[in-house]
Design a protein around this motif. Structure first.
Motif, PDB file in Angstrom:
ATOM      1  N   MET A   1      33.329 -32.033  31.287  1.00 53.75           N
ATOM      2  CA  MET A   1      33.233 -32.121  32.726  1.00 53.75           C
ATOM      3  C   MET A   1      33.498 -30.749  33.357  1.00 53.75           C
ATOM      4  SD  MET A   1      32.304 -33.935  34.995  1.00 53.75           S
ATOM      5  CE  MET A   1      32.384 -35.541  35.568  1.00 53.75           C
ATOM      6  N   PHE A   2      34.352 -29.969  32.702  1.00 51.94           N
ATOM      7  CA  PHE A   2      34.649 -28.638  33.227  1.00 51.94           C
ATOM      8  C   PHE A   2      33.397 -27.761  33.250  1.00 51.94           C
ATOM      9  CE2 PHE A   2      36.144 -24.234  32.523  1.00 51.94           C
ATOM     10  CZ  PHE A   2      36.829 -24.066  33.710  1.00 51.94           C
ATOM     11  N   ILE A   3      32.570 -27.903  32.223  1.00 49.67           N
ATOM     12  CA  ILE A   3      31.318 -27.135  32.150  1.00 49.67           C
ATOM     13  C   ILE A   3      30.405 -27.510  33.312  1.00 49.67           C
ATOM     14  CG2 ILE A   3      29.277 -26.681  30.738  1.00 49.67           C
ATOM     15  CD1 ILE A   3      31.641 -25.564  29.364  1.00 49.67           C
ATOM     16  N   LEU A   8      27.775 -26.204  38.374  1.00 50.36           N
ATOM     17  CA  LEU A   8      27.590 -26.523  39.795  1.00 50.36           C
ATOM     18  C   LEU A   8      28.057 -25.371  40.678  1.00 50.36           C
ATOM     19  CD1 LEU A   8      26.855 -28.664  41.966  1.00 50.36           C
ATOM     20  CD2 LEU A   8      29.245 -29.362  41.875  1.00 50.36           C
ATOM     21  N   ALA A   9      29.206 -24.802  40.369  1.00 54.02           N
ATOM     22  CA  ALA A   9      29.727 -23.690  41.161  1.00 54.02           C
ATOM     23  C   ALA A   9      28.819 -22.469  41.057  1.00 54.02           C
ATOM     24  CB  ALA A   9      31.144 -23.338  40.702  1.00 54.02           C
ATOM     25  N   GLY A  10      28.352 -22.162  39.849  1.00 56.71           N
ATOM     26  CA  GLY A  10      27.446 -21.027  39.669  1.00 56.71           C
ATOM     27  C   GLY A  10      26.139 -21.227  40.403  1.00 56.71           C
ATOM     28  N   LEU A  11      25.588 -22.427  40.315  1.00 57.46           N
ATOM     29  CA  LEU A  11      24.339 -22.734  41.006  1.00 57.46           C
ATOM     30  C   LEU A  11      24.505 -22.639  42.519  1.00 57.46           C
ATOM     31  CD1 LEU A  11      21.415 -23.697  40.523  1.00 57.46           C
ATOM     32  CD2 LEU A  11      22.269 -26.028  40.798  1.00 57.46           C
ATOM     33  N   CYS A  12      25.586 -23.177  43.030  1.00 60.26           N
ATOM     34  CA  CYS A  12      25.838 -23.112  44.475  1.00 60.26           C
ATOM     35  C   CYS A  12      26.086 -21.670  44.925  1.00 60.26           C
ATOM     36  CB  CYS A  12      27.018 -23.998  44.852  1.00 60.26           C
ATOM     37  SG  CYS A  12      26.627 -25.749  44.765  1.00 60.26           S
ATOM     38  N   LEU A  13      26.756 -20.895  44.114  1.00 62.76           N
ATOM     39  CA  LEU A  13      26.988 -19.488  44.436  1.00 62.76           C
ATOM     40  C   LEU A  13      25.665 -18.731  44.489  1.00 62.76           C
ATOM     41  CD1 LEU A  13      29.339 -17.498  44.897  1.00 62.76           C
ATOM     42  CD2 LEU A  13      29.222 -16.974  42.476  1.00 62.76           C
ATOM     43  N   PHE A  14      24.801 -18.983  43.521  1.00 60.90           N
ATOM     44  CA  PHE A  14      23.488 -18.341  43.497  1.00 60.90           C
ATOM     45  C   PHE A  14      22.665 -18.733  44.729  1.00 60.90           C
ATOM     46  CE2 PHE A  14      18.985 -18.548  42.282  1.00 60.90           C
ATOM     47  CZ  PHE A  14      18.768 -17.206  42.003  1.00 60.90           C
ATOM     48  N   VAL A  34      36.005 -35.332  45.229  1.00 59.11           N
ATOM     49  CA  VAL A  34      35.451 -36.659  44.933  1.00 59.11           C
ATOM     50  C   VAL A  34      35.782 -37.054  43.495  1.00 59.11           C
ATOM     51  CG1 VAL A  34      33.285 -37.934  44.620  1.00 59.11           C
ATOM     52  CG2 VAL A  34      33.639 -36.554  46.672  1.00 59.11           C
ATOM     53  N   TYR A  35      35.649 -36.128  42.558  1.00 60.45           N
ATOM     54  CA  TYR A  35      35.988 -36.410  41.156  1.00 60.45           C
ATOM     55  C   TYR A  35      37.468 -36.778  41.013  1.00 60.45           C
ATOM     56  CZ  TYR A  35      36.829 -35.614  36.208  1.00 60.45           C
ATOM     57  OH  TYR A  35      37.227 -35.748  34.901  1.00 60.45           O
TER      58      TYR A  35
END
Length: 58
Positions: A1-3, A8-14, A34-35
């Protein structure tokens, strides 16, 4: 789940830098909250007791 959170964080940052809208940076934070709430809800104790237990740990 950490991956998944890292991806998600990398994609949103990009996307945030690509479209120059910093609102996309809130998506990983909201996903983590939410998690966290879902994981608390899966505990078989009542919700309030679970939250009290988590915050009473030292």
């Amino acid at each position: 789940m950490f991956i998944a959170f890292l991806i998600l964080a990398g994609l949103c940052l990009f996307i945030a830098f690509k479209k120059q809208k910093m609102l996309f940076l809130t998506i990983p934070v909201i996903a983590f909250i939410v998690y966290f709430i879902i994981q608390i809800a899966l505990v078989p104790l009542p919700f309030i007791d679970t939250v009290k237990f988590i915050f009473s740990l030292q």
